[in-house]
Design an enzyme around this catalytic site. Structure first.
Site, PDB file in Angstrom:
ATOM      1  N   ASP A 186     -39.570  -5.147  66.717  1.00  0.00           N
ATOM      2  CA  ASP A 186     -40.703  -5.603  66.502  1.00  0.00           C
ATOM      3  C   ASP A 186     -41.992  -5.775  67.492  1.00  0.00           C
ATOM      4  O   ASP A 186     -42.962  -6.662  67.008  1.00  0.00           O
ATOM      5  CB  ASP A 186     -40.457  -6.987  65.754  1.00  0.00           C
ATOM      6  CG  ASP A 186     -39.754  -7.936  66.848  1.00  0.00           C
ATOM      7  OD1 ASP A 186     -40.174  -7.524  67.887  1.00  0.00           O
ATOM      8  OD2 ASP A 186     -39.048  -8.618  66.369  1.00  0.00           O
ATOM      9  N   GLU A 226     -33.121  -1.521  64.417  1.00  0.00           N
ATOM     10  CA  GLU A 226     -33.238  -2.640  63.828  1.00  0.00           C
ATOM     11  C   GLU A 226     -34.385  -2.864  62.881  1.00  0.00           C
ATOM     12  O   GLU A 226     -35.237  -3.710  62.861  1.00  0.00           O
ATOM     13  CB  GLU A 226     -33.458  -3.524  65.050  1.00  0.00           C
ATOM     14  CG  GLU A 226     -33.263  -5.114  65.024  1.00  0.00           C
ATOM     15  CD  GLU A 226     -33.555  -5.914  66.184  1.00  0.00           C
ATOM     16  OE1 GLU A 226     -32.566  -6.091  66.856  1.00  0.00           O
ATOM     17  OE2 GLU A 226     -34.586  -6.446  66.341  1.00  0.00           O
ATOM     18  N   GLU A 249     -44.766 -10.217  65.303  1.00  0.00           N
ATOM     19  CA  GLU A 249     -43.621  -9.431  65.219  1.00  0.00           C
ATOM     20  C   GLU A 249     -43.427  -9.257  63.629  1.00  0.00           C
ATOM     21  O   GLU A 249     -42.892  -8.180  63.149  1.00  0.00           O
ATOM     22  CB  GLU A 249     -42.272 -10.026  66.065  1.00  0.00           C
ATOM     23  CG  GLU A 249     -42.319 -10.038  67.610  1.00  0.00           C
ATOM     24  CD  GLU A 249     -43.250 -11.028  68.177  1.00  0.00           C
ATOM     25  OE1 GLU A 249     -43.809 -12.051  67.485  1.00  0.00           O
ATOM     26  OE2 GLU A 249     -43.258 -11.381  69.034  1.00  0.00           O
ATOM     27  N   HIS A 260     -39.151 -19.577  74.448  1.00  0.00           N
ATOM     28  CA  HIS A 260     -40.373 -18.974  74.781  1.00  0.00           C
ATOM     29  C   HIS A 260     -41.359 -18.232  73.767  1.00  0.00           C
ATOM     30  O   HIS A 260     -42.250 -17.756  74.210  1.00  0.00           O
ATOM     31  CB  HIS A 260     -40.118 -17.842  75.789  1.00  0.00           C
ATOM     32  CG  HIS A 260     -39.440 -16.508  75.071  1.00  0.00           C
ATOM     33  ND1 HIS A 260     -40.326 -15.535  74.763  1.00  0.00           N
ATOM     34  CD2 HIS A 260     -38.347 -16.202  74.810  1.00  0.00           C
ATOM     35  CE1 HIS A 260     -39.390 -14.799  74.139  1.00  0.00           C
ATOM     36  NE2 HIS A 260     -38.184 -15.100  74.412  1.00  0.00           N
ATOM     37  N   ARG A 272     -44.012 -17.796  71.056  1.00  0.00           N
ATOM     38  CA  ARG A 272     -45.242 -18.143  70.799  1.00  0.00           C
ATOM     39  C   ARG A 272     -45.361 -19.477  69.954  1.00  0.00           C
ATOM     40  O   ARG A 272     -46.044 -20.454  69.944  1.00  0.00           O
ATOM     41  CB  ARG A 272     -46.122 -17.078  70.420  1.00  0.00           C
ATOM     42  CG  ARG A 272     -47.661 -16.925  71.080  1.00  0.00           C
ATOM     43  CD  ARG A 272     -48.567 -15.924  70.364  1.00  0.00           C
ATOM     44  NE  ARG A 272     -48.617 -14.865  71.322  1.00  0.00           N
ATOM     45  CZ  ARG A 272     -47.693 -13.729  71.343  1.00  0.00           C
ATOM     46  NH1 ARG A 272     -47.053 -13.540  70.488  1.00  0.00           N
ATOM     47  NH2 ARG A 272     -48.002 -12.596  72.259  1.00  0.00           N
ATOM     48  N   HIS A 322     -38.491 -18.803  81.071  1.00  0.00           N
ATOM     49  CA  HIS A 322     -39.345 -17.717  80.774  1.00  0.00           C
ATOM     50  C   HIS A 322     -40.374 -17.860  81.549  1.00  0.00           C
ATOM     51  O   HIS A 322     -41.178 -18.859  81.937  1.00  0.00           O
ATOM     52  CB  HIS A 322     -39.413 -17.415  79.316  1.00  0.00           C
ATOM     53  CG  HIS A 322     -40.229 -16.279  78.850  1.00  0.00           C
ATOM     54  ND1 HIS A 322     -41.195 -15.715  79.214  1.00  0.00           N
ATOM     55  CD2 HIS A 322     -39.469 -15.086  78.342  1.00  0.00           C
ATOM     56  CE1 HIS A 322     -41.569 -14.460  78.673  1.00  0.00           C
ATOM     57  NE2 HIS A 322     -40.585 -14.057  78.441  1.00  0.00           N
TER      58      HIS A 322
HETATM   59  N1  UDP Z   1     -31.919 -12.458  78.126  1.00  0.00           N
HETATM   60  C1  UDP Z   1     -31.625 -12.236  79.481  1.00  0.00           C
HETATM   61  N2  UDP Z   1     -32.096 -13.076  80.425  1.00  0.00           N
HETATM   62  C2  UDP Z   1     -32.622 -14.455  80.271  1.00  0.00           C
HETATM   63  C3  UDP Z   1     -32.901 -14.765  78.950  1.00  0.00           C
HETATM   64  C4  UDP Z   1     -32.472 -14.071  77.911  1.00  0.00           C
HETATM   65  O1  UDP Z   1     -31.170 -11.361  79.651  1.00  0.00           O
HETATM   66  O2  UDP Z   1     -32.696 -15.108  81.392  1.00  0.00           O
HETATM   67  C5  UDP Z   1     -31.851 -11.608  77.382  1.00  0.00           C
HETATM   68  C6  UDP Z   1     -30.892 -12.231  75.837  1.00  0.00           C
HETATM   69  O3  UDP Z   1     -29.685 -12.007  76.036  1.00  0.00           O
HETATM   70  C7  UDP Z   1     -31.686 -11.300  74.789  1.00  0.00           C
HETATM   71  C8  UDP Z   1     -32.942 -10.967  75.249  1.00  0.00           C
HETATM   72  O4  UDP Z   1     -33.065 -11.209  76.628  1.00  0.00           O
HETATM   73  O5  UDP Z   1     -30.839 -10.287  74.728  1.00  0.00           O
HETATM   74  C9  UDP Z   1     -33.991 -11.883  74.446  1.00  0.00           C
HETATM   75  O6  UDP Z   1     -34.991 -11.558  74.950  1.00  0.00           O
HETATM   76  P1  UDP Z   1     -36.430 -12.356  74.315  1.00  0.00           P
HETATM   77  O7  UDP Z   1     -35.595 -13.780  74.124  1.00  0.00           O
HETATM   78  O8  UDP Z   1     -37.400 -12.276  75.268  1.00  0.00           O
HETATM   79  O9  UDP Z   1     -36.774 -11.522  72.847  1.00  0.00           O
HETATM   80  P2  UDP Z   1     -36.298 -11.685  71.527  1.00  0.00           P
HETATM   81  O10 UDP Z   1     -34.859 -11.515  71.437  1.00  0.00           O
HETATM   82  O11 UDP Z   1     -36.639 -13.216  71.062  1.00  0.00           O
HETATM   83  O12 UDP Z   1     -37.315 -10.617  70.765  1.00  0.00           O
END
Ligand code: UDP
Length: 388
Positions: free
Chosen positions: A101, A123, A137, A214, A216, A247
Site C-alpha cells: 500500500d 497483499e 495507504e 511510527h 502518521r 523508528h
Molecule cells: N521491523 C524490523 N525492525 C524494526 C521494526 C520493524 O525489521 O526495528 C519489521 C517488522 O517485522 C515488520 C516491518 O518491519 O515486518 C514493518 O514495517 P513498518 O512497521 O515500517 O510498516 P508496516 O508494516 O506498518 O507497513
C-alpha cells in the site's frame, strides 16, 4: 530452440515491501532460465531499506534514488513515475509486481498501466473502510486494485473484498502472505546483534513488552499519551520491561526520548535488522504496535498483540484471538494493560492459535501462478489457489 526468459519487474521502496517481496523474488528466480526478475528500488526510504536488501540478498537492478528531505506522497509519486517510465520501455517486462500500500506500489502500478504492462498486486484486498486512515495507504490500496491485472490476496476475506468490488474471480488468487515465509527463513538463520543480545540479557526473567509505533496517524498527542501510559505502567509494575526499537522518523525519536528515556526498565533500541527484530518479538510477553506487518507476525509467532490504531485492515488477527484493538485511545491502552496484568488468561491462550495469514509457502505459490499466467508450462496452481 531456447526461448528468452519472461521478465518480472518488481518495485519496492520500504522495509515491509522488501520483506514480503523477497520470498517471491527468490522463488521466481528459482525458475531458472524461464523467468527472471528485474528488481527496482524506488529509494522512497534508503537507510531503513538497505539492511533488508542485503539480508535477503535481493540483487537491485536499478535504484531510482527518489528520496528527498521532507518528501510528500505527491513528490515521491511523481519522481517515481518520471524515473520508472523509461525503465519500463528499456526492460520491457512481461509483468510488474508491486506489494502492499505504499506510494512506491501505487506509482509502480500506475507507470505499468500507462505502458499497458500487466500488474500483479501482492497483499491485495486489505481495507480499513476509512479512506483517510491509514493515510495515504488505504487509498493507495484501493487505487492499486483498480490498476492491477492480477490480485494475490493473503486471506479468503481479502479475496471476498476484491470480489465485492467487482474484481473478476479468475484474477484473484488466495496465496497467504509471504511475510510468513520471510519470518520462517529468519527464524532459521537469525544471529543476534550485540545491542539486541544486551537488551534481552538485561530483561531476562521479566515480562517483556515489545513496542513499535511510527504511523502518521499516531503522531502528536496520541503518541505522547500512549508512550506516557506505557512508562507509567512499567513504573508501577516491577516485573515488566519495555523494549522499543525506535523508528528513525524525527517525530518518533523526539517523542520517545521525551516520554521514555532514563528509565531502568525501558530500553530504547535503534531500528533492528529483521532477524534481530523477530528474535526480540519471539521473546515478548506482549506486543504493542501500530505496524501492519507486526499484525501478521504476532500470529505467526503466537504472541499476543495490542493494536495501537483506531481501526485495522487485518481483522483476521483479532478474529483468531491473537490481537485486540486499542482503538486510538490512550486511556483504553491503560485499561487494557491493567486488565492483562491482573488476568493473563488471554495472553496465555494465544500460543498455538492457527495463523490466518498463511503457512510459509506464499512465495512459491505466487511465483508458480505468475509463471502460469505468463504462459510457462509449469504445474498450474491447485484449485484452492484460485478463488472461484
Ligand atoms: N521491523 C524490523 N525492525 C524494526 C521494526 C520493524 O525489521 O526495528 C519489521 C517488522 O517485522 C515488520 C516491518 O518491519 O515486518 C514493518 O514495517 P513498518 O512497521 O515500517 O510498516 P508496516 O508494516 O506498518 O507497513
Amino acid at each position: 530452440m531456447t526461448t528468452a526468459p519472461r521478465t518480472v519487474l518488481t518495485i519496492f521502496g520500504t522495509r515491509p515491501e522488501i520483506i514480503k517481496l523477497a520470498p517471491v523474488i527468490r522463488e521466481i528466480e528459482a525458475h531458472g532460465g524461464e523467468l527472471r526478475t528485474v528488481n527496482v528500488a524506488s529509494g522512497q526510504h534508503t537507510d531503513l531499506l538497505a539492511p533488508f536488501v542485503r539480508l535477503f540478498e535481493v540483487p537491485i537492478t536499478h535504484d531510482l534514488g527518489v528520496m528527498e528531505a521532507n518528501q510528500t506522497p505527491s513528490g515521491v509519486c511523481s519522481r517515481i513515475l518520471a524515473a520508472l517510465d523509461p525503465l519500463l520501455v528499456h526492460e520491457a517486462p512481461d509483468l510488474v509486481l508491486v506489494q502492499g500500500d505504499t506510494t512506491t506500489a501505487l506509482a509502480g502500478a500506475l507507470a505499468a498501466f500507462h505502458r499497458r504492462i500487466p500488474v500483479g498486486h501482492v497483499e491485495a484486498g486489505l481495507r480499513s473502510g476509512d479512506a483517510l486512515n491509514p493515510y495515504p495507504e488505504e487509498m493507495n490500496r484501493r487505487l492499486i486494485t483498480r490498476l492491477a491485472t492480477y490480485h494475490f490476496a493473503a486471506t479468503p476475506r481479502n479475496g471476498d473484498t476484491l470480489l465485492s468490488e467487482g474484481v473478476r474471480a479468475s484474477d484473484i488468487f488466495v496465496t497467504g502472505n509471504p511475510v510468513v515465509d520471510a519470518l520462517n527463513t529468519m527464524r532459521e538463520q537469525a544471529s543476534l546483534s550485540e545491542v539486541s543480545r544486551r537488551a534481552l540479557r538485561e530483561t531476562t526473567g521479566t515480562k517483556r513488552i515489545v513496542l513499535t509505533t511510527h504511523r502518521r496517524e499516531s503522531f502528536g498527542e496520541v503518541m505522547i499519551e500512549n508512550l506516557t501510559v506505557l512508562r507509567r505502567f512499567v513504573d508501577d509494575h516491577d516485573e515488566f520491561t519495555l523494549l522499543f526499537p525506535v523508528h528513525p522518523n524525527p517525530a518518533v525519536t523526539a517523542q520517545a526520548t521525551v516520554a521514555l528515556s532514563g528509565h531502568p526498565r525501558i530500553h530504547l533500541l535503534p531500528p533492528l535488522d529483521y532477524g534481530d527484530f523477530i528474535t526480540v518479538l519471539s521473546h515478548a510477553w506482549l506486543v504493542v504496535s501500530d505496524s501492519g506487518g507486526v499484525q501478521e507476525e504476532a500470529p505467526t509467532l503466537g504472541k499476543p498483540l495490542l493494536i495501537l490504531r483506531a481501526n485495522t485492515e487485518r481483522p483476521e488477527a483479532i478474529e483468531c484471538g491473537v490481537a485486540r484493538l486499542v482503538g486510538g485511545r490512550p486511556e483504553r491502552l491503560a485499561q487494557m494493560l491493567h486488565e492483562i496484568s491482573r488476568d493473563s488468561s488471554w495472553v496465555d491462550s494465544v500460543h498455538g492459535i492457527e495463523n490466518p495469514f498463511g503457512r510459509g509457502d506464499s512465495g512459491r505459490r505466487i511465483a508458480r501462478i505468475v509463471g502460469t499466467l505468463l504462459g510457462l508450462p509449469i504445474t498450474p496452481p491447485a484449485l484452492t489457489d484460485v478463488l472461484t
